[in-house]
Design an enzyme around this catalytic site. Sequence first.
Site, mmCIF file in Angstrom:
data_model
loop_
_atom_site.group_PDB
_atom_site.id
_atom_site.type_symbol
_atom_site.label_atom_id
_atom_site.label_comp_id
_atom_site.label_asym_id
_atom_site.label_seq_id
_atom_site.Cartn_x
_atom_site.Cartn_y
_atom_site.Cartn_z
ATOM 1 N N LEU A 74 0.800 -1.234 0.000
ATOM 2 C CA LEU A 74 0.000 0.000 0.000
ATOM 3 C C LEU A 74 0.829 1.280 0.000
ATOM 4 O O LEU A 74 0.289 2.376 0.111
ATOM 5 C CB LEU A 74 -0.995 0.023 1.166
ATOM 6 C CG LEU A 74 -1.849 -1.245 1.336
ATOM 7 C CD1 LEU A 74 -2.719 -1.127 2.572
ATOM 8 C CD2 LEU A 74 -2.677 -1.508 0.101
ATOM 9 N N CYS A 75 2.133 1.168 -0.137
ATOM 10 C CA CYS A 75 3.018 2.330 -0.175
ATOM 11 C C CYS A 75 3.024 2.888 -1.604
ATOM 12 O O CYS A 75 3.112 2.129 -2.567
ATOM 13 C CB CYS A 75 4.419 1.884 0.230
ATOM 14 S SG CYS A 75 5.471 3.185 0.810
ATOM 15 N N HIS A 76 2.920 4.208 -1.733
ATOM 16 C CA HIS A 76 2.897 4.834 -3.052
ATOM 17 C C HIS A 76 4.281 4.821 -3.698
ATOM 18 O O HIS A 76 5.269 5.097 -3.006
ATOM 19 C CB HIS A 76 2.444 6.289 -2.943
ATOM 20 C CG HIS A 76 1.030 6.437 -2.537
ATOM 21 N ND1 HIS A 76 0.631 6.427 -1.209
ATOM 22 C CD2 HIS A 76 -0.098 6.593 -3.262
ATOM 23 C CE1 HIS A 76 -0.676 6.575 -1.148
ATOM 24 N NE2 HIS A 76 -1.153 6.681 -2.371
ATOM 25 N N MET A 112 8.766 6.144 4.945
ATOM 26 C CA MET A 112 8.995 4.720 4.691
ATOM 27 C C MET A 112 10.239 4.498 3.840
ATOM 28 O O MET A 112 10.975 3.530 4.030
ATOM 29 C CB MET A 112 7.771 4.070 4.044
ATOM 30 C CG MET A 112 6.558 4.009 4.947
ATOM 31 S SD MET A 112 6.891 3.334 6.598
ATOM 32 C CE MET A 112 7.545 1.726 6.214
ATOM 33 N N GLU A 113 10.498 5.407 2.916
ATOM 34 C CA GLU A 113 11.689 5.292 2.076
ATOM 35 C C GLU A 113 12.957 5.476 2.909
ATOM 36 O O GLU A 113 13.930 4.723 2.743
ATOM 37 C CB GLU A 113 11.629 6.320 0.941
ATOM 38 C CG GLU A 113 10.621 5.987 -0.146
ATOM 39 C CD GLU A 113 9.153 6.121 0.268
ATOM 40 O OE1 GLU A 113 8.297 5.584 -0.455
ATOM 41 O OE2 GLU A 113 8.850 6.762 1.306
ATOM 42 N N ASP A 127 24.966 -8.979 5.997
ATOM 43 C CA ASP A 127 25.203 -9.988 4.964
ATOM 44 C C ASP A 127 26.679 -10.078 4.590
ATOM 45 O O ASP A 127 27.226 -11.173 4.463
ATOM 46 C CB ASP A 127 24.365 -9.680 3.716
ATOM 47 C CG ASP A 127 24.538 -10.729 2.647
ATOM 48 O OD1 ASP A 127 24.411 -11.934 2.958
ATOM 49 O OD2 ASP A 127 24.816 -10.359 1.487
#
Length: 159
Positions: A74-76, A112-113, A127
């Site tokens: 749901l993130c644009h 969010m980014e 990693d």
Amino acid sequence: MELTHLNQRGEARMVDVSGKEQTARMARAQAVVSMAPETLALVVSGEHKKGDVLACARIAGIMAAKKTSDLIPLCHPLMLSKVEVEFEVDEANSQLRIESSCRLSGQTGVEMEALTAASVAALTIYDMCKAVQKDIRIGEICLLEKAGGKSGHFRSKDD
């Protein structure tokens, strides 16, 4: 408080931002990676056998910010104008602090980014270093600051 990502029936929905004003927006986030002093020394010196850990983590963080809408439901999808990923070495606590920042002119925020960039940069460090140390810890992932949009300016009390 109303949850914006749910409709009246409680079903998930993408928020319609078409009516929102386009404004300059920015967000900063962090993640902290804790490791043994010997592992940190390898990362900082650039002598890790897998190569430049910080350069790889920086690129991974930038790429992740650009792909956030593919990862977070749901993130644009956003046209980011700038993404930065920086590292601060804390030798006393044997930690790397990652700070990401994202900018754009748009109708929705970039929190969010920024959070995704910091998180993926931290995961990339893990990693690349897991062969040397498996118990590396990733923590303190948080939003430090956001500006722009209707909700205004936010700054974490810890920043």
